[in-house]
Write an enzyme that holds these catalytic residues in place. Structure first.
Site, PDB file in Angstrom:
ATOM      1  N   HIS A  62       9.765  -5.296  -1.241  1.00  0.00           N
ATOM      2  CA  HIS A  62       8.464  -5.928  -1.047  1.00  0.00           C
ATOM      3  C   HIS A  62       7.728  -6.105  -2.366  1.00  0.00           C
ATOM      4  O   HIS A  62       7.878  -5.300  -3.279  1.00  0.00           O
ATOM      5  CB  HIS A  62       7.573  -5.065  -0.140  1.00  0.00           C
ATOM      6  CG  HIS A  62       8.180  -4.757   1.176  1.00  0.00           C
ATOM      7  ND1 HIS A  62       8.032  -3.524   1.778  1.00  0.00           N
ATOM      8  CD2 HIS A  62       8.934  -5.491   2.029  1.00  0.00           C
ATOM      9  CE1 HIS A  62       8.663  -3.536   2.943  1.00  0.00           C
ATOM     10  NE2 HIS A  62       9.220  -4.716   3.113  1.00  0.00           N
ATOM     11  N   LYS A  72       2.053   0.735  -8.266  1.00  0.00           N
ATOM     12  CA  LYS A  72       2.151   1.787  -7.253  1.00  0.00           C
ATOM     13  C   LYS A  72       2.602   3.092  -7.883  1.00  0.00           C
ATOM     14  O   LYS A  72       3.389   3.093  -8.825  1.00  0.00           O
ATOM     15  CB  LYS A  72       3.172   1.396  -6.173  1.00  0.00           C
ATOM     16  CG  LYS A  72       2.799   0.158  -5.395  1.00  0.00           C
ATOM     17  CD  LYS A  72       3.875  -0.226  -4.412  1.00  0.00           C
ATOM     18  CE  LYS A  72       3.487  -1.487  -3.657  1.00  0.00           C
ATOM     19  NZ  LYS A  72       4.559  -1.922  -2.768  1.00  0.00           N
ATOM     20  N   TYR A 132       2.063   6.333  -1.238  1.00  0.00           N
ATOM     21  CA  TYR A 132       1.924   5.613  -2.497  1.00  0.00           C
ATOM     22  C   TYR A 132       0.504   5.131  -2.691  1.00  0.00           C
ATOM     23  O   TYR A 132      -0.171   4.715  -1.769  1.00  0.00           O
ATOM     24  CB  TYR A 132       2.936   4.481  -2.631  1.00  0.00           C
ATOM     25  CG  TYR A 132       3.040   3.515  -1.478  1.00  0.00           C
ATOM     26  CD1 TYR A 132       2.441   2.264  -1.541  1.00  0.00           C
ATOM     27  CD2 TYR A 132       3.767   3.844  -0.348  1.00  0.00           C
ATOM     28  CE1 TYR A 132       2.555   1.366  -0.501  1.00  0.00           C
ATOM     29  CE2 TYR A 132       3.891   2.949   0.699  1.00  0.00           C
ATOM     30  CZ  TYR A 132       3.272   1.709   0.616  1.00  0.00           C
ATOM     31  OH  TYR A 132       3.375   0.829   1.655  1.00  0.00           O
ATOM     32  N   ASP A 170      12.103  -7.923   6.946  1.00  0.00           N
ATOM     33  CA  ASP A 170      12.889  -7.545   5.770  1.00  0.00           C
ATOM     34  C   ASP A 170      14.288  -8.161   5.791  1.00  0.00           C
ATOM     35  O   ASP A 170      14.858  -8.446   4.737  1.00  0.00           O
ATOM     36  CB  ASP A 170      12.997  -6.029   5.647  1.00  0.00           C
ATOM     37  CG  ASP A 170      11.700  -5.399   5.150  1.00  0.00           C
ATOM     38  OD1 ASP A 170      10.753  -6.131   4.800  1.00  0.00           O
ATOM     39  OD2 ASP A 170      11.635  -4.154   5.106  1.00  0.00           O
TER      40      ASP A 170
END
Length: 182
Positions: A62, A72, A132, A170
């Site tokens: 992603h 992140k 995250y 995905d």
């Protein structure tokens, strides 16, 4: 905090100091001042995310594009994952390369992924809780991805002969070469 460079430009592994005794352990999982001193840059995290996944779940790859890109800081609260990031920055010396590392509740390592990277992970343990921090807010209209089994990237996912459990979204991401936002 110990900071280790990775083969990818601006991507780092962080290992916090852990204090253990007969009672258990303690670690400072995040300290803005120490984090910025270690990385040598200012980062303001604005959003924290957590996910729970079962063994064999693969989330990713992603990314968000344009003004909604996100840096992140990834860590694992429970279990173990194979964490992977791919450099999507065309002006980077490591453009199109990936980095893979095992993050777990036992090794307590964290991965800093800068803006301009795709990110994904595979759950290696029975269950995993992944957290995250993000330096930009999620924006659904800027969400995109790359298919996890892209032949050009050739990421060696630790599947051990299994087929990963992926979301429908995905499973439909384009390849690295087909990605219109790169």
């Amino acid at each position: 905090m110990n900071v280790v460079t990775t083969p990818l430009e601006d991507c780092f592994v962080l290992k916090p100091e852990v204090f253990e005794d007969e009672r258990g352990w303690f670690t400072e999982s995040f300290n803005q001042k120490v984090f910025e001193e270690c990385l040598g840059r200012k980062i303001k995290f604005v959003q924290d995310n957590r996910s729970f996944s079962k063994n064999g779940v693969l989330r990713g790859l992603h990314f968000q594009y344009g003004e909604y890109q996100q840096a992140k800081l990834i860590s694992v609260e429970k279990g173990a994952i194979q964490d992977v990031c791919v450099d999507l920055r065309k002006d980077s010396s490591t453009y199109g390369l990936y980095f893979s590392i095992e993050l777990s509740d036992s090794n307590k390592k964290q991965l800093f992924v800068p803006r301009g990277f795709a990110h994904g992970f595979l759950v290696l343990s029975n269950e995993a809780i992944v957290s995250y921090k993000c330096d930009n807010y999620y924006n659904r209209s800027a969400e995109s991805g790359i298919i996890y089994n892209d032949l050009e990237l050739d990421i060696p996912w630790n599947l051990k002969g299994r087929i990963p459990v992926v979301s429908e979204k995905d499973a439909l991401w384009p390849t690295f070469q087909q990605q219109p936002f790169l």
